[in-house]
Design a protein around this motif. Structure first.
Motif, PDB file in Angstrom:
ATOM      1  N   PRO A  48     -10.976 -21.025 -11.360  1.00  0.00           N
ATOM      2  CA  PRO A  48     -10.942 -21.997 -10.222  1.00  0.00           C
ATOM      3  C   PRO A  48     -11.949 -23.164 -10.377  1.00  0.00           C
ATOM      4  O   PRO A  48     -11.701 -24.248  -9.696  1.00  0.00           O
ATOM      5  CB  PRO A  48     -11.165 -21.097  -9.038  1.00  0.00           C
ATOM      6  CG  PRO A  48     -11.208 -19.700  -9.360  1.00  0.00           C
ATOM      7  CD  PRO A  48     -11.266 -19.586 -10.886  1.00  0.00           C
ATOM      8  N   HIS A  51     -11.655 -27.810 -13.790  1.00  0.00           N
ATOM      9  CA  HIS A  51     -10.908 -28.941 -13.221  1.00  0.00           C
ATOM     10  C   HIS A  51     -10.020 -29.592 -14.352  1.00  0.00           C
ATOM     11  O   HIS A  51     -10.230 -29.738 -15.448  1.00  0.00           O
ATOM     12  CB  HIS A  51     -11.539 -30.010 -12.636  1.00  0.00           C
ATOM     13  CG  HIS A  51     -12.594 -29.928 -11.444  1.00  0.00           C
ATOM     14  ND1 HIS A  51     -12.190 -29.510 -10.258  1.00  0.00           N
ATOM     15  CD2 HIS A  51     -13.792 -29.687 -11.378  1.00  0.00           C
ATOM     16  CE1 HIS A  51     -13.088 -29.245  -9.551  1.00  0.00           C
ATOM     17  NE2 HIS A  51     -14.206 -29.230 -10.278  1.00  0.00           N
ATOM     18  N   VAL A  54      -3.811 -32.781 -14.127  1.00  0.00           N
ATOM     19  CA  VAL A  54      -2.101 -32.496 -13.819  1.00  0.00           C
ATOM     20  C   VAL A  54      -1.659 -33.842 -13.729  1.00  0.00           C
ATOM     21  O   VAL A  54      -1.848 -34.506 -12.863  1.00  0.00           O
ATOM     22  CB  VAL A  54      -1.934 -31.465 -12.693  1.00  0.00           C
ATOM     23  CG1 VAL A  54      -0.428 -31.200 -12.797  1.00  0.00           C
ATOM     24  CG2 VAL A  54      -2.696 -30.328 -12.871  1.00  0.00           C
ATOM     25  N   VAL A  71       4.802 -29.440  -5.364  1.00  0.00           N
ATOM     26  CA  VAL A  71       4.515 -28.364  -6.003  1.00  0.00           C
ATOM     27  C   VAL A  71       5.016 -28.649  -7.435  1.00  0.00           C
ATOM     28  O   VAL A  71       6.073 -28.753  -7.897  1.00  0.00           O
ATOM     29  CB  VAL A  71       5.041 -27.070  -5.775  1.00  0.00           C
ATOM     30  CG1 VAL A  71       4.940 -25.758  -6.428  1.00  0.00           C
ATOM     31  CG2 VAL A  71       4.755 -27.032  -4.157  1.00  0.00           C
ATOM     32  N   GLN A  73       4.321 -26.913 -11.302  1.00  0.00           N
ATOM     33  CA  GLN A  73       4.087 -25.904 -12.027  1.00  0.00           C
ATOM     34  C   GLN A  73       3.231 -24.804 -11.311  1.00  0.00           C
ATOM     35  O   GLN A  73       2.085 -24.223 -11.761  1.00  0.00           O
ATOM     36  CB  GLN A  73       3.109 -26.314 -13.412  1.00  0.00           C
ATOM     37  CG  GLN A  73       3.960 -27.310 -14.306  1.00  0.00           C
ATOM     38  CD  GLN A  73       3.047 -27.653 -15.459  1.00  0.00           C
ATOM     39  OE1 GLN A  73       1.909 -27.404 -15.633  1.00  0.00           O
ATOM     40  NE2 GLN A  73       3.378 -28.353 -16.350  1.00  0.00           N
ATOM     41  N   GLY A  74       3.561 -24.668  -9.834  1.00  0.00           N
ATOM     42  CA  GLY A  74       3.306 -23.700  -9.556  1.00  0.00           C
ATOM     43  C   GLY A  74       1.719 -24.167  -8.555  1.00  0.00           C
ATOM     44  O   GLY A  74       1.148 -23.117  -7.834  1.00  0.00           O
ATOM     45  N   ARG A  75       1.346 -25.109  -8.541  1.00  0.00           N
ATOM     46  CA  ARG A  75       0.226 -25.854  -8.171  1.00  0.00           C
ATOM     47  C   ARG A  75       0.421 -26.904  -6.997  1.00  0.00           C
ATOM     48  O   ARG A  75       1.624 -27.756  -7.225  1.00  0.00           O
ATOM     49  CB  ARG A  75      -0.745 -26.496  -9.138  1.00  0.00           C
ATOM     50  CG  ARG A  75      -1.356 -25.288 -10.206  1.00  0.00           C
ATOM     51  CD  ARG A  75      -2.392 -26.098 -10.961  1.00  0.00           C
ATOM     52  NE  ARG A  75      -2.813 -25.185 -11.864  1.00  0.00           N
ATOM     53  CZ  ARG A  75      -3.842 -25.483 -12.750  1.00  0.00           C
ATOM     54  NH1 ARG A  75      -4.453 -26.777 -12.540  1.00  0.00           N
ATOM     55  NH2 ARG A  75      -4.553 -24.456 -13.377  1.00  0.00           N
ATOM     56  N   ILE A  77      -0.006 -30.243  -5.311  1.00  0.00           N
ATOM     57  CA  ILE A  77      -0.847 -31.691  -5.828  1.00  0.00           C
ATOM     58  C   ILE A  77      -0.730 -32.447  -4.501  1.00  0.00           C
ATOM     59  O   ILE A  77       0.326 -32.805  -4.112  1.00  0.00           O
ATOM     60  CB  ILE A  77      -0.006 -32.220  -6.970  1.00  0.00           C
ATOM     61  CG1 ILE A  77      -0.014 -31.236  -7.976  1.00  0.00           C
ATOM     62  CG2 ILE A  77      -0.831 -33.450  -7.222  1.00  0.00           C
ATOM     63  CD1 ILE A  77      -1.436 -30.685  -8.774  1.00  0.00           C
TER      64      ILE A  77
END
Length: 154
Positions: A48, A51, A54, A71, A73-75, A77
């Motif tokens: 985590p 950095h 994305v 969201v 790719q599962g993140r 933003i």
């Protein structure tokens, strides 16, 4: 002994130069502290703390939709606001030092010095004129205005 306007300007310029040099020294020492990694012996584990950039393609041409969290790719933003971008940029000592250096360079240019000295000269003359007018008003207020006031002694 009174100092002339040129000496005041020279003294102010010297003080400004000392402040600029001390700010530069502080910024360089802070940059060197940040550039030298701490010698702890253990590398920073990926996770985590790392950095990653994305890249998000914007499919809608609507600019207000650009600030909507997405969201990818599962993140999650969340694009930063304009104030957050400015705060992040201004928080960097290099940017602040660059702005200070630009201001000092602008103030030391010949046309800026001439403009500043002309402004100081006008302000000095304006204040002198005000002092003289106040003195004249005080004298007029202290002098009797009519002959009847003179014999009364007021």
């Amino acid at each position: 002994m009174t100092m002339s306007a040129e000496l005041w300007i020279l003294a102010a310029t010297a003080v400004l130069a000392v402040v600029a040099i001390s700010a530069a020294v502080i910024a360089v020492s802070a940059a060197r502290r940040l550039a030298v990694p701490a010698k702890t012996g253990s590398p920073v584990p990926p996770g985590p703390q790392s950095h990653e950039l994305v890249v998000v393609e914007q499919t809608t041409p609507n600019p207000s939709a650009a600030l909507v969290p997405r969201v990818v790719q599962g993140r999650v933003i969340v694009p930063p606001t304009e104030q957050q971008v400015v705060a992040a940029a201004m928080g960097r000592s290099g940017v602040r030092l660059s702005i200070l250096a630009h201001g000092v360079a602008h103030a030391l240019r010949e046309e800026s010095r001439d403009r500043i000295s002309a402004m100081m000269r006008r302000e000095y003359r304006r204040r002198r004129r005000e002092r003289l007018q106040a003195g004249r008003r005080a004298i007029r207020g202290a002098q009797p205005t009519s002959p009847s006031d003179q014999w009364l002694g007021s």
